[in-house]
Design an enzyme around this catalytic site. Structure first.
Site, mmCIF file in Angstrom:
data_model
loop_
_atom_site.group_PDB
_atom_site.id
_atom_site.type_symbol
_atom_site.label_atom_id
_atom_site.label_comp_id
_atom_site.label_asym_id
_atom_site.label_seq_id
_atom_site.Cartn_x
_atom_site.Cartn_y
_atom_site.Cartn_z
ATOM 1 N N GLY A 1 0.841 -6.377 -7.787
ATOM 2 C CA GLY A 1 -0.829 -7.303 -7.863
ATOM 3 C C GLY A 1 -1.031 -8.543 -7.889
ATOM 4 N N GLY B 1 1.172 -1.476 0.177
ATOM 5 C CA GLY B 1 0.018 0.570 -0.057
ATOM 6 C C GLY B 1 0.783 1.343 0.205
ATOM 7 N N SER B 2 1.593 0.869 -0.737
ATOM 8 C CA SER B 2 3.372 1.840 -0.911
ATOM 9 C C SER B 2 3.556 3.302 0.356
ATOM 10 C CB SER B 2 2.804 3.201 -1.499
ATOM 11 O OG SER B 2 2.758 2.776 -3.200
ATOM 12 N N SER C 1 5.659 -4.731 -1.638
ATOM 13 C CA SER C 1 5.735 -3.050 -1.940
ATOM 14 C C SER C 1 5.879 -2.380 -0.920
ATOM 15 C CB SER C 1 4.570 -2.638 -2.410
ATOM 16 O OG SER C 1 4.101 -1.669 -2.270
ATOM 17 N N TYR D 1 -5.625 -8.076 1.452
ATOM 18 C CA TYR D 1 -4.686 -8.581 2.074
ATOM 19 C C TYR D 1 -5.157 -10.560 3.244
ATOM 20 C CZ TYR D 1 -1.013 -5.662 -0.005
ATOM 21 O OH TYR D 1 -0.528 -4.709 -0.578
ATOM 22 N N PHE E 1 -0.601 0.702 -14.466
ATOM 23 C CA PHE E 1 -1.370 1.421 -13.526
ATOM 24 C C PHE E 1 -0.544 2.104 -12.558
ATOM 25 C CE2 PHE E 1 -4.087 -1.934 -13.876
ATOM 26 C CZ PHE E 1 -3.533 -3.276 -14.592
ATOM 27 N N ASP F 1 6.711 -4.195 -13.537
ATOM 28 C CA ASP F 1 7.075 -2.599 -12.286
ATOM 29 C C ASP F 1 8.269 -2.121 -12.475
ATOM 30 O OD1 ASP F 1 6.943 -1.304 -10.322
ATOM 31 O OD2 ASP F 1 6.761 -3.471 -8.849
#
Lengths: 549, 344
Positions: free
Chosen positions: B319, B114-115, B190, B126, B237, B288
């Site tokens: 993802g 979720g950065s 991530s 999750y 994305f 990515d």
């Protein structure tokens, strides 16, 4: 978008007006596991709408921030309508390419298609059994405290013996538990809540049925209850959440109406209404004429407490220039209220507000023309613009005693946990007594004496749907109100969550109270009895109830 | 730019299944609404939009879960365990005993992605992922609900990760094996991967044993722009612009992307040579835009003489592991299973 598949109704009527000819299309199982409901057949369409929204957002970046702050979002699980409501907010007049490319056949890897795999059948969110039972295990069992764990174990064993009818054994366990209690801290945590449950169990075991528990010495029980209720209101945010959320929904429902009428199923001190009156006063275009009908128990000694509350609210309304009329309806039980007593005018927009009242109408066996059906029937016949329903998010109406007991143990221990954060006295102590009374009712009472028959939201959805109500999704405004309310409480741990258009307030990840809103579309003509409409189905599939502001 | 966006969307649609595309695009658009240009974040709307699910002590598809709450910190860890063999006889007292006294049961501490800003341990995506992880690896998974930015910047997430590690290590009921200890792995996707790395470093320095790290397209960056960032910007994305936003939201104000949190082997980083660092499985998605930084991370570990395995999934987007509808998902699960259940 509706969730009521025709199969779930316990067909209380010949119900064949349900258009069950076409099964609702299958929901994509993998997206369901991610919390989203999209019909498999709709995927392409939703994807195209997402593309449009993406393009629209790219084309007008300035509007995007406005979109985020001003738009009201509804039911995020329904991606299709969420995207559509944003698109209509953006009000794109710029021409979008009319030849959006056809989505290519999507697949990855040889031989893999989009079949839903068996293991991802895990979408059982709404099954009340799964959702509520045993959901709070470790909140009360601090693993380090052996005595705490043992106490819970003995409590459950005792409840199980009560269910079996072995009261002698159950009684001996009471003594065991009382000695275990001496080894834990009873001022908080597991010790405190266990104490109340041991007390409730021993009342059930040792007191002959039919004798009510305690009760105030010399005080009128209804008055006492009001006092306790008020302190519960102050000590923790559950009732405030109920009021805030309901008011926000009612405010939105009353938009554009000049004559509005709120029916409050449990007026108490009318704590909910000043905020609504003030919000209506500030409404752009001016306030409507507001009528409030407050239902409550009759007062002893010739006092008319309902009228007193009404007078205070009138004064407030006058001070903010809201034309206001109040009517009190005294009734010991909600089922004693007849619709004619409410004097609803056909031209008014009606809001029915029920905060923890509907569950009192339930019996443990479903039956025809039960109080709940009767009351829901006449509510429907009032054609309310909105009915706000706030209920405890718990499963305390199960037929088996052990199941009820177990659920209550976890539910109330979570609630007590949350209460520990409160520092106000005597609010906290009296709030605890308020909760203790609920516990006693759930554990000790049976039959008509047991009024605390809480059922989880999933069950209410079914019931209300069957009674002809359609869900109105609470939007992000209500969510925002509720979240802001929580910041007034320094206690970290309360959390508001949105689920399929309803809001819940809970302690950490356990929801304890659930708020939902409903509307009743025009009732079909029912020649027989306006008060006891059997479940006439209005096909909920036809109109998605999403309103965009 | 609208024209190039169309091309971008077409490309991403070609490489993922339709429902995955819908899922990730939905996130992308929602997240665009939540990030404000001034660096603040619309947390209320974010929480409203996030799909969350409760824990469930009743096993569903062989996995049950419960939340352990740290009252003081207001945080919780969600514990996922395989359902017991004999459910009928299982009672809560069992929870007080070790997982096994004979065989080793790995405990994977998982940091969701979720950065650093989005999602929670109880987010549906999750929760579902952790359940799948339990089933394929027969491990216990502890998902950490760490504090997020911009409200809580560096080093909060790392501190919460460290607290979770210590908590897990000290639970007798998570012990297994004849050696009666907790067999811990750290994992994350991530930002969670980034957290796993930094917690592992702290653990190694404090001589707390971690048996392995699993980093799923971990979030790293640096001041300079790499080739993959330029080539893939906006195509699948993710954009450089949003990556930059999240780093600004996480790193201390005024810092740049060569901060060691972000760029552990960069100009301000340090070598891990000589440190008893756990073996690492680093999974890189070929589509990515962050991959050059992830590959640099792998190189950095190698240069520090640490044990690292790179799993490069050429056609995978970010993802890919949310939905089990592609080969990469199964490949990943197999690798993780081998990683935590081998004897080395």
């Amino acid at each position: 978008m509706s969730l009521y598949s025709s199969g779930t109704s316990a067909a209380s009527s010949a119900g064949s007006s349900v258009s069950s000819t076409t099964k609702p299309s299958e929901i994509d199982g993998l997206l369901a596991g991610a919390g989203y409901r999209v019909r498999s057949s709709d995927l392409r369409h939703v994807a195209q709408r997402l593309e449009r929204l993406d393009a629209a957002m790219v084309n007008s970046p300035a509007e995007v921030s406005q979109l985020a702050s001003d738009a009201v979002h509804y039911n995020p699980s329904d991606i299709a309508s969420w995207v559509d409501s944003l698109l209509s907010e953006l009000n794109q007049t710029a021409s979008l390419p009319s030849d959006l490319p056809e989505l290519p056949e999507l697949m990855v890897g040889p031989g893999l298609n989009q079949t839903v795999l068996a293991e991802d059948a895990w979408t059982d969110h709404d099954a009340p059994q799964h959702q509520q039972l045993n959901n709070q295990f470790p909140v009360m069992t601090a693993m380090e405290e052996d005595s705490g764990i043992r106490l819970v174990h003995v409590l459950l064993t005792c409840a199980e013996s009560v269910q079996r009818g072995d009261l002698a054994f159950a009684g001996s366990l009471i003594e065991d538990m009382q000695s275990l209690l001496t080894r834990v801290n009873t001022s908080c945590g597991i010790g405190k809540v266990a104490g109340y449950f041991i007390d409730a169990l021993s009342r059930r075991i040792f007191t002959p049925q039919g004798v009510g528990f305690g009760g105030g010495v010399g005080l009128d029980p209804a008055y006492e209850n009001e006092v306790l209720y008020h302190h519960f209101y102050e000590a923790c945010p559950y009732l405030k959440f109920a009021h805030f959320t309901a008011n926000q929904a009612i405010l939105e429902a009353f938009d554009g109406h000049d004559c509005v009428h709120v029916v409050d199923f449990n007026l108490m001190h009318g704590l909910q209404w000043p905020a609504l009156i003030q919000a209506l006063a500030l409404r752009p275009g001016g306030p409507p004429l507001l009528r409030l009908t407050g239902i409550g128990p009759p007062s002893p000694d010739g006092r008319d407490s309902l009228r007193e509350v009404g007078l205070r609210l009138s004064e407030l309304a006058r001070s903010v220039n809201v034309r206001f009329a109040f009517r009190g309806v005294a009734a010991s039980r909600l089922e004693d209220v007849k619709p004619w007593m409410l004097q609803v005018n056909p031209k008014e927009a009606v809001a029915v507000n029920s905060i923890m009242q509907l569950h009192r109408l339930l019996g443990s066996e479903p039956s025809r023309n039960s109080p709940i059906e009767m009351v829901l029937g006449w509510i429907r016949n009032l054609n309310p613009k909105i009915m706000t329903v706030i209920e405890q998010e718990a499963n305390h109406n199960q037929p088996g005693f052990l199941d009820r007991f177990t659920d209550a143990l976890y539910y109330y221990s979570t609630m007590f946990d949350s209460l520990e954060a409160c520092t106000l006295q005597p609010e906290k102590a009296l709030a605890e007594i308020y909760i203790q009374r609920e516990i006693c009712n759930v554990v000790c009472c049976e039959g008509s004496a047991r009024v605390e028959r809480h059922e989880p939201l999933a069950k209410w959805r079914g019931r209300l749907g069957q009674a002809g109500f359609r869900p109105l999704h609470l939007g992000s405004n209500a969510f925002k109100q509720a979240s802001m309310l929580l910041t007034l409480f320094s206690a970290e741990g309360y959390c508001v969550e949105e689920k399929e258009g309803c809001l819940t307030l809970g302690w950490h990840s356990r929801p304890l109270i659930a708020a939902s809103a409903w509307e009743a579309p025009l009732a079909l003509p029912d020649a027989n009895s306006p008060a006891a409409a059997p479940g006439i189905f209005v096909n909920p599939h036809s109109n998605p109830p999403i309103n965009s502001l | 730019m609208a024209g190039s966006n169309e091309v971008n969307q077409n490309e991403s649609k070609r490489v993922v299944p339709l429902n995955t595309w819908v899922l990730i695009s939905n996130f992308k658009l929602a997240y665009n609404l939540l990030r404000r240009a001034d660096g603040t974040f619309n947390r209320e709307l974010a929480e409203f939009l996030d799909r969350k699910v409760p824990a469930n002590t009743i096993p569903v598809d062989g996995v049950f879960s419960f939340d352990h709450i740290d009252r003081a910190a207001g945080l919780f860890n969600r514990v996922y365990q395989p359902a017991p063999e004999n459910e009928a006889q299982w009672s809560i007292e069992e929870l007080g005993r070790p997982l096994s006294t004979t065989k080793i049961v790995p405990v994977i501490i998982f940091f969701h992605g979720g950065s650093f800003t989005h999602s929670s341990a109880n987010s549906a995506i999750y929760d579902t992922f952790c359940r799948r992880l339990v089933n394929t690896s027969k491990a216990v998974v502890v998902s950490v609900n760490y504090r997020r930015s911009p409200e809580h910047r560096y080093p909060c997430a790392y501190d919460d990760g460290w607290a979770a590690l210590k908590w897990v290590k000290s639970r007798t009921w998570l012990q297994s094996g004849r050696d009666c200890k907790v067999h811990v792995y750290l994992a994350g996707d991530s930002s969670g991967g980034n957290i796993a790395h930094h917690v592992a470093v702290r653990a190694a320095e404090a001589e707390v044993e971690v048996l392995g790290n699993i980093l799923l397209h971990p979030m790293f960056a640096g001041q300079m722009r790499t080739e993959s960032e330029r080539r893939l910007d906006g195509k699948y994305f993710v954009t450089i612009q949003d990556r930059d936003w999240y780093w600004r939201a996480y790193l201390p104000e005024g810092e740049d992307r060569d901060h060691p949190a972000c760029n552990p082997f960069g100009p301000r980083g340090k070598s891990l040579k000589g440190l008893n660092f756990p073996k690492s499985l680093v999974v890189v998605a070929g589509l990515d835009l962050v991959q050059d930084w992830q590959l640099a991370y792998v190189e950095g570990l190698k240069e520090s003489c640490q044990n690292v395995k790179l799993l490069y999934l050429k056609q995978a987007t970010i993802g890919f592991y949310f939905l089990p509808n592609n080969d990469h998902f199964y490949c990943l699960m197999d690798e993780i299973n081998s990683f935590v259940n081998s004897n080395c």
